[in-house]
Design a protein around this motif. Structure first.
Motif, mmCIF file in Angstrom:
data_model
loop_
_atom_site.group_PDB
_atom_site.id
_atom_site.type_symbol
_atom_site.label_atom_id
_atom_site.label_comp_id
_atom_site.label_asym_id
_atom_site.label_seq_id
_atom_site.Cartn_x
_atom_site.Cartn_y
_atom_site.Cartn_z
ATOM 1 N N ALA A 1 -4.106 13.049 6.354
ATOM 2 C CA ALA A 1 -3.658 13.653 7.619
ATOM 3 C C ALA A 1 -3.764 15.166 7.525
ATOM 4 N N GLY A 2 -4.005 15.784 8.694
ATOM 5 C CA GLY A 2 -4.002 17.251 8.734
ATOM 6 C C GLY A 2 -5.279 17.809 8.579
ATOM 7 N N ILE B 1 0.866 -1.172 0.000
ATOM 8 C CA ILE B 1 0.000 0.000 0.000
ATOM 9 C C ILE B 1 0.905 1.225 0.000
ATOM 10 N N ALA B 2 0.656 2.136 -0.930
ATOM 11 C CA ALA B 2 1.466 3.348 -1.055
ATOM 12 C C ALA B 2 0.592 4.563 -0.821
ATOM 13 N N MET C 1 -1.190 10.058 5.441
ATOM 14 C CA MET C 1 -2.524 9.494 5.688
ATOM 15 C C MET C 1 -2.636 9.068 7.145
ATOM 16 N N GLU C 2 -3.884 8.902 7.572
ATOM 17 C CA GLU C 2 -4.151 8.481 8.935
ATOM 18 C C GLU C 2 -5.030 7.238 8.930
ATOM 19 N N GLY D 1 -5.979 6.372 14.159
ATOM 20 C CA GLY D 1 -5.432 7.414 15.006
ATOM 21 C C GLY D 1 -3.940 7.644 14.835
ATOM 22 N N LYS D 2 -3.310 6.935 13.891
ATOM 23 C CA LYS D 2 -1.879 7.096 13.655
ATOM 24 C C LYS D 2 -1.659 7.674 12.263
ATOM 25 N N THR D 3 -0.749 8.646 12.168
ATOM 26 C CA THR D 3 -0.427 9.274 10.894
ATOM 27 C C THR D 3 0.768 8.570 10.258
ATOM 28 N N PHE D 4 0.636 8.326 8.953
ATOM 29 C CA PHE D 4 1.708 7.701 8.184
ATOM 30 C C PHE D 4 2.249 8.686 7.173
#
Length: 191
Positions: free
Chosen positions: A190-191, A91-92, A97-98, A101-104
């Protein structure tokens, strides 16, 4: 007359098949050997926003059911699965991205799952370019979330994925289905 027409069509079909075989043999003599179609062909799904920017992409292989019992047998419950066939599913993210609850950060990750009868554990892992789940280690897990198993109206012969808008077009759902089951995995920019 019908019999003559049928005989002629059969003869032409046979000769055409013979011609294809001769062409394949000629290519083989020249040292060109193209592989046959994989029984679990590779596929890709991608999600683009309204500006046509790609946000995420998933590359995976699509095993076939072929009259086998899938979940609980072919894909055992409670064990880490490569989420498809052959190479581990990738997965790219092209933007941060979130999930859970965790941002990647934008980048490429391995997507593993642990299927169970009522829920799947979804795992994003730092591993890349691995075959199956043989090299999987939870030490490289970045996040694990659980999602419920849902029923499909019609069974799927091939393991399949799709991406759809979610949360009033602010998020993305990854749907993974096979046989008569599927799961929905929520992502959001994210954001």
């Amino acid at each position: 007359m019908k019999r003559l027409l049928l005989t002629t069509l059969c003869l032409l079909g046979f000769l055409g098949f013979q011609d294809l075989q001769a062409q394949e043999q000629e290519q083989s003599k020249k040292g060109i050997n193209f592989p046959k179609m994989d029984t679990s062909p590779m596929d890709m799904v991608a999600y683009r926003n309204d500006n046509n920017e790609i946000l995420m992409r998933v590359i995976y292989s699509r095993p076939q059911k072929r009259d086998r019992e899938v979940f609980g047998k072919l894909v055992p419950y409670g064990e880490v699965w490569r989420t498809g066939a052959n190479e581990t599913t990738e997965i790219a993210f092209y933007k941060d991205m979130e999930i859970g609850g965790k941002t990647f950060d934008a980048g490429t990750y391995a997507l593993y799952t642990i299927p169970n009868e009522k829920e799947w554990t979804i795992i994003l892992n730092k591993s890349q370019h691995t075959w199956g789940a043989y090299e999987y280690t939870d030490e490289k897990d970045m996040v694990r979330i659980k999602v419920p198993v849902r029923n499909l109206d019609h069974p799927l012969e091939n393991f399949s994925m799709t991406l759809e808008p979610a949360n009033k077009d602010k998020g993305i759902n990854l749907l993974m289905g096979w046989d008569n089951k599927y799961v929905k995995v929520p992502f959001s920019p994210a954001g």
